[in-house]
Design an enzyme around this catalytic site. Structure first.
Site, PDB file in Angstrom:
ATOM      1  N   CYS A   2      57.865 117.579  84.801  1.00 17.87           N
ATOM      2  CA  CYS A   2      57.944 116.690  85.944  1.00 17.87           C
ATOM      3  C   CYS A   2      59.141 117.046  86.820  1.00 17.87           C
ATOM      4  CB  CYS A   2      58.042 115.257  85.469  1.00 17.87           C
ATOM      5  SG  CYS A   2      59.277 115.079  84.203  1.00 17.87           S
ATOM      6  N   ARG A  27      55.940 122.935  87.959  1.00 11.40           N
ATOM      7  CA  ARG A  27      56.383 122.485  86.633  1.00 11.40           C
ATOM      8  C   ARG A  27      55.296 121.715  85.887  1.00 11.40           C
ATOM      9  NH1 ARG A  27      62.414 121.827  86.619  1.00 11.40           N
ATOM     10  NH2 ARG A  27      62.080 120.260  85.043  1.00 11.40           N
ATOM     11  N   TRP A  73      55.175 113.416  84.602  1.00 14.44           N
ATOM     12  CA  TRP A  73      54.369 113.940  83.496  1.00 14.44           C
ATOM     13  C   TRP A  73      54.423 112.852  82.432  1.00 14.44           C
ATOM     14  CZ3 TRP A  73      54.762 115.338  78.334  1.00 14.44           C
ATOM     15  CH2 TRP A  73      53.747 116.181  77.848  1.00 14.44           C
ATOM     16  N   ASN A  99      63.240 111.113  84.727  1.00 14.22           N
ATOM     17  CA  ASN A  99      62.634 112.117  83.850  1.00 14.22           C
ATOM     18  C   ASN A  99      63.191 111.906  82.455  1.00 14.22           C
ATOM     19  OD1 ASN A  99      61.400 113.328  85.997  1.00 14.22           O
ATOM     20  ND2 ASN A  99      62.738 115.107  86.061  1.00 14.22           N
ATOM     21  N   GLY A 100      62.346 112.016  81.453  1.00 15.39           N
ATOM     22  CA  GLY A 100      62.825 111.892  80.075  1.00 15.39           C
ATOM     23  C   GLY A 100      62.184 110.707  79.378  1.00 15.39           C
ATOM     24  N   GLU A 481      49.837 135.783  71.587  1.00 14.79           N
ATOM     25  CA  GLU A 481      50.171 135.523  72.987  1.00 14.79           C
ATOM     26  C   GLU A 481      48.895 135.566  73.852  1.00 14.79           C
ATOM     27  OE1 GLU A 481      52.350 134.320  74.760  1.00 14.79           O
ATOM     28  OE2 GLU A 481      52.124 135.120  76.758  1.00 14.79           O
ATOM     29  N   LYS A 485      47.369 132.403  76.006  1.00  6.62           N
ATOM     30  CA  LYS A 485      47.115 132.522  77.445  1.00  6.62           C
ATOM     31  C   LYS A 485      45.693 132.062  77.779  1.00  6.62           C
ATOM     32  CE  LYS A 485      50.137 133.015  78.672  1.00  6.62           C
ATOM     33  NZ  LYS A 485      51.563 133.145  78.557  1.00  6.62           N
ATOM     34  N   GLU A 488      45.320 128.225  77.208  1.00  6.77           N
ATOM     35  CA  GLU A 488      46.032 127.441  78.226  1.00  6.77           C
ATOM     36  C   GLU A 488      45.270 127.402  79.540  1.00  6.77           C
ATOM     37  OE1 GLU A 488      50.818 127.989  77.851  1.00  6.77           O
ATOM     38  OE2 GLU A 488      49.725 129.781  78.406  1.00  6.77           O
ATOM     39  N   HIS A 504      40.290 136.113  55.090  1.00  6.30           N
ATOM     40  CA  HIS A 504      40.675 134.980  54.245  1.00  6.30           C
ATOM     41  C   HIS A 504      40.361 133.637  54.908  1.00  6.30           C
ATOM     42  CE1 HIS A 504      42.614 137.557  51.307  1.00  6.30           C
ATOM     43  NE2 HIS A 504      43.177 138.200  52.314  1.00  6.30           N
ATOM     44  N   LYS A 602      55.623 123.415  83.085  1.00 10.46           N
ATOM     45  CA  LYS A 602      56.312 124.710  83.053  1.00 10.46           C
ATOM     46  C   LYS A 602      57.563 124.649  82.197  1.00 10.46           C
ATOM     47  CE  LYS A 602      57.121 128.951  84.228  1.00 10.46           C
ATOM     48  NZ  LYS A 602      56.343 129.942  83.466  1.00 10.46           N
TER      49      LYS A 602
HETATM   50  N1  GLU Z   1      58.915 108.576  80.380  1.00 10.76           N
HETATM   51  C1  GLU Z   1      58.650 108.408  81.778  1.00 10.76           C
HETATM   52  C2  GLU Z   1      57.204 108.025  82.034  1.00 10.76           C
HETATM   53  O1  GLU Z   1      56.342 108.201  81.232  1.00 10.76           O
HETATM   54  C3  GLU Z   1      59.036 109.604  82.605  1.00 10.76           C
HETATM   55  C4  GLU Z   1      58.180 110.779  82.309  1.00 10.76           C
HETATM   56  C5  GLU Z   1      58.628 111.980  83.083  1.00 10.76           C
HETATM   57  O2  GLU Z   1      59.619 112.600  82.639  1.00 10.76           O
HETATM   58  O3  GLU Z   1      57.970 112.286  84.094  1.00 10.76           O
HETATM   59  O4  GLU Z   1      56.901 107.545  83.082  1.00 10.76           O
END
Ligand code: GLU
Length: 607
Positions: A2, A27, A73, A99-100, A481, A485, A488, A504, A602
């Site tokens: 994010c 990202r 995110w 974020n977090g 790898e 790829k 993903e 196996h 990312k």
């Molecule tokens: N934990 C927050 C949420 O879920 C922030 C997520 C993020 O880092 O975008 O909204």
């Protein structure tokens, strides 16, 4: 993951914020929003989807020279409009983006409920807006109210906060990157250096525990406890400003084809052909450490973990000391024994990978020395380690890593050569390896002149229920790898196995027409890999064979793709190229979003 962008200055904020978000898009995110302060009120606009969707719902003009913006995110609460940031306090005094993860948010939420404040979203982030607003109501300044709130949190945060009727921003960092960019009469905040480079080269990376008070032409930093912190200015590398798509159809395409030049950048000035060794100045490793190290441990996640695995094999082969590559998220939880004399290498493109950062802190706490193998200059891992090697890939914007992988492998190869030469690797063997490494960019270009029947491989892959990737030795890791790829990008279940292990278990999956990708360069393991190829063919599987040019095994594949010959220790630098192209072309054929595959980010800044 994010992203955050903030602005306070003399220009209209909205276009700058939206452009900032656009440059953070690579990202990976699922929803996006913006809040702008026009001096009287704060206007918020948010939507599930892309930045283009946000643009579509914005009014023609939003006045205001102060604002914050976010790409989310989701970690807590679904991908919905109401969970999208910015979040606001009940009276709208405080608007913030985060974020977090706030680990104790449920307890904090209960505390708010007791005071009659109910959160409207399911996120962990919203509690912060209410808590900060309560501090403001009880007479604290914006900076104090943030500091007081942060002291009650457990978890990680990158925060950017707007206060009604205050001409300023407050930002804070703990575990989620945040950077302040200082322009002329304007200040920017970003979770990533990339969007800042069009505005200013002068930046300050916040450290964990920092809280910044940001005004138009100045900013100051304190700790959560209110102690002054001296900012250290970094000048951003200009190359990071030039990461535009140009004529390329996608970033991934551009980055695949940038690999020869990126590899040249990585090798330049770091090898001594005469002495047949590497010269990684930034590692600051003295001879005694290299000679006495009992073992090497490498850390990484995803593609970086596979680069680390290749590093492991090369370090053992050249250095003749034990080496082990670890998945960072497992390493940090397994209470691994740390020998302070050992060498620890942390591999990460972004330098912000949360799991790797935690593992580094654990090693450092126990007295171990960690060296970063990182792309982004000035990133958290680079600063945390304080020593290491920049892989110099230039900006990598496609979520699926390509040129960072080959440069991580090259940097680790140079390290292995340097280590090897202080021990058992002969000058002649070192010289031969360095000579081939220097040829590798040119050999990549030779491959790109004729990439082989990638389209035929895609014909086999695009309707597959699952795909098995096989290889031995270094190529077993290349197979992993390649599988990562394709999974993903094309969302096809892919399994990678060392070729000898295939019988196996995974052989049970094979039926008439199952595609199997076999990576078989001309090394000492090729003959054994070919046995596995025959075993899968005997079960009706269709083989996509990656081999060296001129090798007679070409006849064994249903689709055979040739790469130029190179030293057997360097084959991953070439055999991975057709696997990258196959993943890219298959994803395109299936109509996938190649640069921003679903659910992925990312730089993975949450644990
Ligand atoms: N934990 C927050 C949420 O879920 C922030 C997520 C993020 O880092 O975008 O909204």
């Amino acid at each position: 993951m994010c992203g955050i962008f903030g602005y306070i200055g003399h220009q209209q904020a909205l276009p700058i914020l939206v452009e900032g978000l656009r440059r953070l898009e690579y990202r990976g995110y699922d929803s996006t929003g913006v809040a702008v302060d026009d001096g009287q009120s704060i206007q918020t606009h948010k939507t599930v989807g892309k930045v283009a969707d946000l643009k579509a719902i914005l009014p023609p003009s939003v006045q205001g020279t102060l604002g914050i913006a976010h790409t989310r995110w989701a970690t807590h609460g679904g991908v919905t409009q109401v969970n999208t940031h910015p979040h606001a306090s009940e009276a709208g005094t405080v608007h913030l983006v985060h974020n977090g993860i706030i680990e104790n948010y449920q307890q904090l939420r209960k505390g708010l409920l007791k005071r009659g404040i109910e959160c409207v979203s399911e996120t962990d982030s919203e509690v912060l807006a209410h808590m900060i607003a309560l501090e403001i109501e009880s007479g604290s300044t914006p900076l104090e109210s943030v500091q007081k709130t942060l002291r009650r949190l457990r978890g990680t945060w990158g925060l950017c906060i707007l206060f009604k009727e205050h001409d300023l921003l407050v930002c804070a960092r703990n575990g989620s990157p945040l950077i302040i960019g200082q322009g002329e009469g304007e200040t920017f905040v970003s979770s990533d250096p990339h969007p800042l480079t069009t505005h200013t080269q002068r930046v300050v990376y916040l450290e964990d525990g920092d809280v910044a008070l940001i005004k138009r032409d100045s900013f100051s930093i304190t700790s959560i406890r209110g102690h002054a912190v001296e900012p250290s200015i970094t000048v951003l590398e200009e190359a990071w400003g030039e990461a535009e798509l140009g004529d390329a159809p996608h970033y991934m395409y551009k980055e695949i084809y940038e690999q020869p030049d990126a590899l040249r950048q990585c090798i330049a000035g770091r090898v001594d052909r005469e002495m047949g060794t590497g010269r990684l100045g930034g590692m600051g490793l003295d001879h005694a450490t290299l000679v006495q190290a009992p073992h090497v441990r490498l850390l990484g996640c995803g593609t970086a973990a596979y680069a680390a695995e290749i590093g492991q094999t090369l370090i053992e082969r050249m250095g003749r000391i034990p080496a082990v590559a670890h998945i960072s998220s497992e390493f940090r939880n397994n209470d691994t024994v740390i020998n302070p004399k050992a060498i620890y290498l942390a591999v990460s493109q972004s330098g912000e990978t949360a799991d790797t950062i935690s593992a580094i802190k654990e090693i450092q706490l126990k007295g171990g020395q960690v060296f970063g193998v990182v792309n982004v200059v000035g990133s958290t891992i680079a600063r945390l380690c304080g020593q290491g090697v920049y892989i110099h890939s230039g900006p990598e914007q496609s979520v699926a890593s390509t040129k960072a992988f080959t440069n991580m492998v090259a940097a680790l190869t140079i390290f292995a050569t340097q280590l090897g030469r202080t021990r058992h690797l002969s000058k002649d063997d070192g010289r031969e390896l360095i000579h081939h490494l220097q040829q590798a960019p040119h050999l990549m270009e030779t491959y790109f002149e004729d990439t082989g029947p990638i389209g035929e491989a895609v014909d086999l892959l695009c309707d597959a229920q699952s795909v098995l990737f096989l290889g031995r030795g270094l190529s077993a890791t290349v197979a992993k790898e390649g599988a990562l790829k394709l999974m993903e990008l094309a969302y096809i279940p892919c399994l990678a196995y060392p070729a000898g292990e295939m019988k196996h278990g995974p052989i049970a999956l094979l039926e008439e027409g199952s595609p199997v990708v076999v990576v078989a360069p001309n090394d000492h393991l090729k003959e054994k890999t070919m046995s596995a190829l025959h075993e899968v063919k005997a079960r009706g599987a269709k083989v996509i064979l990656i081999h060296e040019k001129g090798d007679s095994i070409a006849a064994e594949g249903d689709v055979s793709i040739a790469v130029p010959s190179i030293h057997p220790w360097l084959t991953p630098l070439l055999t991975v190229l057709p696997l990258q192209l196959m993943a890219y072309e298959t994803a395109l054929r299936l109509g996938r979003d190649v640069d921003r595959p679903r659910n992925l980010a990312k730089s993975v800044t949450v644990e």
